[in-house]
Motif scaffolding. Structure first.
Motif, short mmCIF file in Angstrom:
data_model
loop_
_atom_site.label_atom_id
_atom_site.label_comp_id
_atom_site.label_asym_id
_atom_site.label_seq_id
_atom_site.Cartn_x
_atom_site.Cartn_y
_atom_site.Cartn_z
N GLU A 198 5.99 9.79 16.62
CA GLU A 198 5.86 9.60 15.19
C GLU A 198 4.60 10.30 14.70
OE1 GLU A 198 6.13 5.48 13.29
OE2 GLU A 198 3.97 5.89 13.22
N ILE A 199 4.70 10.95 13.55
CA ILE A 199 3.56 11.63 12.94
C ILE A 199 3.35 11.06 11.55
CG2 ILE A 199 2.65 13.83 12.07
CD1 ILE A 199 4.19 15.23 14.30
N ARG A 200 2.10 10.69 11.24
CA ARG A 200 1.74 10.18 9.92
C ARG A 200 0.62 11.05 9.35
NH1 ARG A 200 2.40 4.10 9.11
NH2 ARG A 200 3.96 3.47 10.62
N VAL A 201 0.76 11.46 8.10
CA VAL A 201 -0.24 12.29 7.45
C VAL A 201 -0.48 11.77 6.04
CG1 VAL A 201 -0.91 14.60 6.72
CG2 VAL A 201 0.47 14.31 8.79
N ALA A 235 0.84 -1.19 0.00
CA ALA A 235 0.00 0.00 0.00
C ALA A 235 0.88 1.24 0.00
CB ALA A 235 -0.91 0.01 1.23
N ALA A 236 0.40 2.26 -0.67
CA ALA A 236 1.17 3.49 -0.79
C ALA A 236 0.56 4.57 0.09
CB ALA A 236 1.22 3.94 -2.24
N THR A 237 0.33 4.26 1.35
CA THR A 237 -0.24 5.21 2.30
C THR A 237 0.64 5.31 3.53
OG1 THR A 237 -1.57 3.51 3.40
CG2 THR A 237 -2.59 4.67 1.53
N ALA A 238 0.52 6.42 4.25
CA ALA A 238 1.25 6.59 5.49
C ALA A 238 0.51 5.91 6.64
CB ALA A 238 1.45 8.07 5.79
N ARG A 264 -6.46 13.28 -9.76
CA ARG A 264 -6.37 12.88 -8.36
C ARG A 264 -4.91 12.82 -7.95
NH1 ARG A 264 -6.81 7.31 -5.78
NH2 ARG A 264 -7.40 7.69 -3.61
N ALA A 265 -4.60 13.41 -6.79
CA ALA A 265 -3.23 13.41 -6.28
C ALA A 265 -3.24 13.05 -4.81
CB ALA A 265 -2.58 14.78 -6.48
N THR A 266 -2.23 12.32 -4.36
CA THR A 266 -2.09 11.97 -2.95
C THR A 266 -0.68 12.31 -2.47
OG1 THR A 266 -1.34 9.70 -3.31
CG2 THR A 266 -3.72 10.07 -3.21
N LEU A 267 -0.56 12.59 -1.19
CA LEU A 267 0.73 12.84 -0.56
C LEU A 267 0.70 12.27 0.85
CD1 LEU A 267 3.54 14.21 -0.52
CD2 LEU A 267 2.40 16.26 0.39
N GLY A 268 1.57 11.33 1.12
CA GLY A 268 1.68 10.72 2.43
C GLY A 268 3.05 10.96 3.03
N VAL A 269 3.09 11.26 4.32
CA VAL A 269 4.36 11.53 5.02
C VAL A 269 4.37 10.80 6.35
CG1 VAL A 269 5.85 13.29 6.03
CG2 VAL A 269 4.53 13.83 3.97
N ILE A 270 5.45 10.09 6.62
CA ILE A 270 5.72 9.52 7.94
C ILE A 270 6.96 10.20 8.48
CG2 ILE A 270 6.17 7.44 9.27
CD1 ILE A 270 4.97 5.80 7.05
N TRP A 271 6.80 10.93 9.57
CA TRP A 271 7.90 11.69 10.17
C TRP A 271 8.23 11.06 11.52
CZ3 TRP A 271 7.41 17.16 12.72
CH2 TRP A 271 8.67 17.59 13.11
N PHE A 272 9.45 10.53 11.62
CA PHE A 272 9.94 9.93 12.85
C PHE A 272 10.58 11.05 13.68
CE2 PHE A 272 10.18 6.88 9.37
CZ PHE A 272 9.30 5.91 9.82
#
Length: 607
Positions: free
Chosen positions: A533-536, A26-29, A519-527
């Motif tokens: 941890e923050i996931r958006v 999967a391409a999600t955070a 359609r556009a997506t942007l996912g970020v996982i910030w350690f």
């Protein structure tokens, strides 16, 4: 691009205190919902490869579409078997399996869907059975809209005395949640219980599974655009036996997987919760299926990929006709592959084969599939791939579309519907480097006799099943980048459709023409640290205009979570989460109100 694997969490971060979930397919955070417990489809909501159009929320009733198809064009596969719901594709995603038991999904399109999918002409969401690992967790959550959640999961894996290569595993979970809903009359009450016993050796894995799921939920205009508060009460039972066997060594390493299941699904639909007697429907479907798939490597150059499935269903309904209440499905597909080495780093592979589909109610169909791919690899684990493919896939309509009344009622079927045929021509490329990955594809798909549900302003009391021929041009681009303290995944998809309903009576489409040209997506996982941890996940879409939609044709959604794992108590996690941060009310399905914002706080202890 059909089986792309996006490992969003780098393995070097596995030792951090915050729990990390490896998102293999999967391409999600984020991989968990905000307003209920996790389900196999939860991490699809912001996945750029699919479009999940929900009623209430994804885990309540979700139409999962791939590349601009409709919900009934998407199959869900566990092990080697596609889990068919013969009534309607609205219930395909009713899978009462704890996500811990399954691999993250692979999205099959093109040749892979034609080879492994069953009665899913555009795409298949495919899961495998994970090996059991000794672990467990207990969770408690609360949120706005009187949301509350409780969940427990546990698993143990033990060696078998006298057989050091053999292990037995036992795994189970119980989950429940309820809330008043993110809009008025959007309440829910869910529960799921599932368990399995697993036997493993160095070359085999056998799983025996049972799952039960009960869901009640309401939503205004759930299926009809008449400003009525509708409800559904669903019960799903699934028994499944799965065996995976590996054999051969080196260049001849091969595998075969056999799956058998029994699925029973009950649906009680109420048109008006204030006046249930106005219209309500009861359906019970039962499905029995036996399937196998595998890959036999005859040599370093030649492989045979194959799959087969035999399925029988039957339905009892208070609203559908009695002369069409059962159907048998048969599918066999064989795709040989030939590989040749051009030099030390480059190779070319050819696949050419076909699939045969038949039922005891419809005409049979042979479908042609084939592709050619060029692969260049280096000694530092980087690669480039370019492929060209052509694939045909086919399916038949569900009972609601073909077996109900053609002249009266809220949902008008069409007993003249023919077998649907989809043809897909695709050019794609993949670039996989040490810290980044890019997948891209250009495809053109012809869908003939596609079953759609349509609306006519001259007959405003019903939606009708009608065939349509559609040509779809699509472009997909997915990029992943790993930084020292963050992972980023971004995507863009473009779709353009040309349709022919062969009728002047169609004024709007609920599904086939409900798609985003952009359609556009942007996912970020910030350690942030070893404990935070923050996931958006973000999604922007520009939807095709639709006469049934109220409000704008564009939307921007965000799903964010903050996880804190205190070092003082190993295994304890605190999660603050929000979905639909900007309180968008975009109608994902035309005429059906969009969801509101949902906040939650969850405490989980892992062991």
């Amino acid at each position: 691009m059909s089986t792309s694997s996006f490992d969003v969490n780098a393995s070097s971060r596995a030792e951090r205190a915050v729990e990390k979930i490896t998102i293999e397919g999967a391409a999600t955070a984020n991989d968990k919902p905000v307003g209920t417990f996790n389900s196999p489809i939860s991490n699809l909501e912001y996945d750029p490869r699919v479009d999940l159009q929900s009623r209430n929320m994804a885990e309540a009733q979700a139409d999962v579409t791939i590349r601009g198809g409709i919900f009934e064009n998407t199959g869900f596969r566990v092990g080697s078997a596609t889990l068919i719901d013969p009534q309607t594709g609205h219930y395909f995603a009713e899978i009462p399996i704890a996500p811990e038991m399954l691999s993250n999904p692979s999205i099959f399109t093109g040749v892979d869907n034609a080879l492994y999918g069953v009665n899913s002409s555009v795409g298949t969401v495919s899961y495998g059975w994970r090996p059991v690992q000794t672990a467990g967790s207990v969770s408690v959550g609360v949120g706005n809209n009187n949301f509350n959640l409780q969940r427990v999961h546990g698993a143990v894996k033990l060696p078998i005395d006298g057989k050091p290569a053999w292990h037995v595993g036992v795994e189970g979970e119980y989950s429940r949640s309820e809330s008043d809903g993110t809009i008025e009359n959007g309440d829910h009450n869910f529960e799921r219980a599932s368990g399995r016993v697993q036997l493993t050796s160095e070359l085999s894995q056998t799983d025996l599974f049972y799952g039960y799921q009960q869901k009640f939920f309401g939503w205004p205009n759930l299926y009809t655009p008449f400003n009525v508060n509708e409800t559904e009460d669903l019960e799903t039972r699934l028994i499944m036996l799965n065996h995976l066997q590996r054999y051969g060594e080196g260049d001849t390493a091969s595998h075969v997987e056999v799956s058998a299941y029994y699925r029973k699904h009950n649906d009680h639909y109420v048109f008006s919760r204030e006046n249930p007697a106005a219209f309500e429907a009861f359906h019970e479907t039962q499905v029995k299926s036996l399937a196998l798939s595998g890959s036999h490597n005859a040599s370093q150059r030649i492989s045979i990929h194959y799959a087969a499935q035999l399925t029988r269903d039957d339905i009892e309904s208070t609203t559908l006709e009695n002369n069409f209440t059962s159907r048998d499905y048969y599918k066999v597909s064989v795709v040989p592959e030939y590989r040749t080495q051009l030099n030390e780093n480059e190779s070319v592979a050819f696949r050419l084969g076909g699939a045969f589909d038949d039922t005891n109610r419809d005409d049979d169909r042979f479908s042609f599939v084939g592709d050619i791919s060029w692969l260049k690899q280096t000694n530092i684990n980087t690669s480039r791939t370019i492929y060209l493919s052509y694939a045909e896939a086919t399916q038949v309509a569900g009972y609601t579309a073909i077996g109900g009344s053609t002249t009266s009622g809220l949902f008008r079927s069409n007993d003249a519907l023919q077998r649907e045929v989809s043809k897909n021509l695709e050019l794609g490329a993949s670039f996989d480097q040490l810290s980044w990955k890019v997948d891209t594809a250009l495809f053109y798909r012809w869908d003939n006799e596609l079953t759609d549900w349509t609306y006519s302003f001259d007959s405003t009391s019903a939606r009708s099943a009608n065939p349509v021929d559609i040509e779809t041009l699509g472009v997909e681009l997915i990029a992943l980048k790993r930084f020292d303290s963050a992972d980023v995944v971004a995507s863009y998809a473009y779709l353009d459709k040309s349709e022919d309903y062969r009728s002047e009576e169609v004024d709007a489409s609920f599904y086939a023409l409900n798609y985003p040209p952009h359609r556009a997506t942007l996912g970020v996982i910030w350690f942030v640290s070893d404990t935070v941890e923050i996931r958006v996940d973000n999604e922007w879409r520009k939807q095709e205009a639709n006469a049934l939609r109220n409000g704008p044709d564009s939307a921007f959604f965000s799903h964010a979570t903050l996880t804190y794992a205190p070092t003082q108590i190993k295994g304890l996690n605190f999660v603050l989460a929000v979905d639909n941060l900007w309180d968008e009310r975009f109608e994902e399905i035309p005429g059906t109100p969009g969801r509101g914002d949902q906040y939650s706080a969850t405490v989980t202890y892992f062991w």
